[in-house]
Design a protein around this motif. Structure first.
Motif, short mmCIF file in Angstrom:
data_model
loop_
_atom_site.label_atom_id
_atom_site.label_comp_id
_atom_site.label_asym_id
_atom_site.label_seq_id
_atom_site.Cartn_x
_atom_site.Cartn_y
_atom_site.Cartn_z
N ILE A 138 0.86 -1.17 0.00
CA ILE A 138 0.00 0.00 0.00
C ILE A 138 0.91 1.23 0.00
O ILE A 138 1.68 1.45 0.94
N VAL A 139 0.85 2.01 -1.04
CA VAL A 139 1.77 3.13 -1.21
C VAL A 139 1.21 4.38 -0.52
O VAL A 139 0.04 4.72 -0.68
N SER A 140 2.07 5.04 0.26
CA SER A 140 1.71 6.31 0.88
C SER A 140 2.51 7.42 0.22
O SER A 140 3.71 7.26 -0.05
N GLU A 141 1.86 8.54 -0.04
CA GLU A 141 2.53 9.65 -0.71
C GLU A 141 3.40 10.46 0.25
O GLU A 141 4.19 11.28 -0.18
N GLU A 142 3.27 10.23 1.55
CA GLU A 142 4.07 10.98 2.51
C GLU A 142 4.74 10.04 3.50
O GLU A 142 4.35 8.89 3.67
N GLU A 143 5.80 10.53 4.13
CA GLU A 143 6.52 9.75 5.13
C GLU A 143 5.63 9.57 6.36
O GLU A 143 5.02 10.53 6.84
N LEU A 144 5.58 8.33 6.86
CA LEU A 144 4.73 8.03 8.01
C LEU A 144 5.57 7.43 9.14
O LEU A 144 6.60 6.80 8.92
N PHE A 145 5.07 7.63 10.36
CA PHE A 145 5.73 7.13 11.56
C PHE A 145 4.72 6.33 12.39
O PHE A 145 3.51 6.50 12.26
N LEU A 159 -0.51 -10.07 17.66
CA LEU A 159 -1.36 -10.18 18.85
C LEU A 159 -0.52 -9.81 20.07
O LEU A 159 0.41 -10.53 20.42
N GLY A 160 -0.84 -8.69 20.67
CA GLY A 160 -0.13 -8.27 21.86
C GLY A 160 -0.82 -7.06 22.46
O GLY A 160 -1.52 -6.32 21.76
N ASN A 161 -0.60 -6.84 23.72
CA ASN A 161 -1.24 -5.70 24.40
C ASN A 161 -0.41 -4.45 24.15
O ASN A 161 0.12 -3.83 25.06
N THR A 162 -0.30 -4.10 22.87
CA THR A 162 0.46 -2.94 22.42
C THR A 162 -0.46 -2.00 21.64
O THR A 162 -1.13 -2.42 20.70
N ALA A 163 -0.46 -0.72 22.02
CA ALA A 163 -1.17 0.29 21.26
C ALA A 163 -0.23 0.89 20.23
O ALA A 163 0.96 1.08 20.50
N PHE A 164 -0.75 1.18 19.03
CA PHE A 164 0.06 1.87 18.03
C PHE A 164 -0.77 2.93 17.33
O PHE A 164 -1.96 2.76 17.12
N ALA A 165 -0.09 4.03 16.99
CA ALA A 165 -0.73 5.13 16.26
C ALA A 165 0.10 5.43 15.03
O ALA A 165 1.33 5.33 15.04
N LEU A 166 -0.58 5.79 13.96
CA LEU A 166 0.08 6.16 12.71
C LEU A 166 0.11 7.67 12.61
O LEU A 166 -0.93 8.34 12.79
N LEU A 167 1.31 8.24 12.31
CA LEU A 167 1.49 9.68 12.34
C LEU A 167 2.09 10.21 11.04
O LEU A 167 2.95 9.56 10.44
N THR A 168 1.64 11.38 10.62
CA THR A 168 2.32 12.12 9.57
C THR A 168 3.51 12.86 10.18
O THR A 168 3.69 12.88 11.41
N VAL A 169 4.33 13.50 9.34
CA VAL A 169 5.47 14.26 9.84
C VAL A 169 5.01 15.37 10.78
O VAL A 169 5.57 15.56 11.87
#
Length: 317
Positions: free
Chosen positions: A191-198, A279-289
């Motif tokens: 899946i291609v993203s046009e911007e850098e993601l974190f 599968l794990g008790n880990t939260a993750f968030a996707l961020l722009t620059v």
């Protein structure tokens, strides 16, 4: 003898996970979407001549394993499974393994795991891939990356530690698994993203993967919910929709925890979305620059880890 190693940068987080059973374990797997991180597992292999009585030795006292600089009986099992599968299946490997290890030498596998273990980061698959590739490189077995990946996939399925992580981790970026199975049998697309993601993560504790993917109730629930969400993702394969559906998947399968929900409420308006690593008790968030820069100014960042999305894939040197 110069040691070889493989560096595996990865994280696998499912947005929808459709479990596909098959008597042929190379075809058994799952469908889903995940994101790869620029941290993961670094595996090295070398021949060692120094006698170290403190090490546990396996396979006729010819193999030693260190994980994060120490013996780790629980997390070394995936490495042992790879050795077992390859020794039993490849006569050339068995012959060379015996020939190399004359006198007082033994093979040492070391793994530096840079992310939490058993918390949804796909470390067992990365460990398996790294071990298989290291064996191939060191013993000059002339296997392809896909062939090494097949042994890693088999080890994961037999061990109950994963169903689709291996083929995903041999890709890069945001990965959609469109055909279940091992590398060379299953298939993925990026899946291609046009911007850098974190990716911002916070881990609370581990979850036993096999207790979920081998449980009939969870398997059916995951599959039913995953099918519907998969169709929604196909209609809009964007990073934002990935995060939206990932949260829905975790919520509707009742896998999400209160800790993850607290992080969701904290970060949902400061990111492209928040969900739970599978599968794990880990939260993750996707961020722009821009979102990353704004969040990094907050004191709560000290409790989180920040990664880039990995776009290059594995390294061998």
């Amino acid at each position: 003898i110069e040691p070889y190693g493989v560096m595996e940068f990865e994280d696998f987080v499912m947005v929808e996970n459709i479990i596909v059973n098959n008597e042929d374990l190379l075809k058994k797997g799952s469908l889903g979407v995940g994101v790869l991180l620029n941290k993961g597992v670094i595996t090295n292999i070398s021949q060692v001549y120094d006698n170290d009585d403190s090490l546990n030795l396996y396979f006729s006292n010819k193999l030693a394993i260190l994980i994060n600089g120490k013996q780790d009986i629980l997390n070394q099992n995936i490495v042992l499974k790879i050795f077992e599968l390859m020794l039993n299946d490849l006569s050339e490997f068995r012959i060379k393994f015996d020939e190399y290890l004359t006198s007082n030498s033994y093979i040492l596998i070391t793994q530096n795991i840079e992310v939490p273990i058993g918390c949804g980061f796909g470390t067992s698959a990365a460990s398996a891939i790294g071990t298989a590739i290291c064996i191939n490189e060191f013993f000059d077995l002339n296997l392809s990356i896909d062939q090494c990946g097949k042994y890693a996939h088999l080890a994961e399925v037999l061990f109950g530690s994963g169903l689709g992580d291996v083929i995903a981790e041999l890709s890069n970026g945001i990965v959609k698994r469109i055909q279940p199975g091992a590398p060379g049998i299953g298939d993925v697309e990026n899946i291609v993203s046009e911007e850098e993601l974190f990716v911002l993560t916070k881990t609370f504790d581990s979850i036993n993967t096999s207790s979920i993917i081998e449980d009939p109730f969870h398997k059916q629930s995951i599959t039913n919910i995953g099918v519907n969400l998969g169709l929604e993702f196909d209609n809009d394969p964007s990073p934002e929709n990935f995060m939206k559906l990932s949260f829905e998947f975790a919520n509707k399968t009742n896998l999400i925890t209160k800790d993850i929900l607290d992080i969701f409420n904290m970060l949902k308006d400061k990111s492209l979305g928040v969900s739970m690593a599978m599968l794990g008790n880990t939260a993750f968030a996707l961020l722009t620059v821009n979102q990353k820069e704004n969040i990094c100014n907050n004191k709560f960042m000290n409790d989180f880890n920040l990664y880039k999305i990995e776009t290059r894939g594995i390294r061998i040197w």
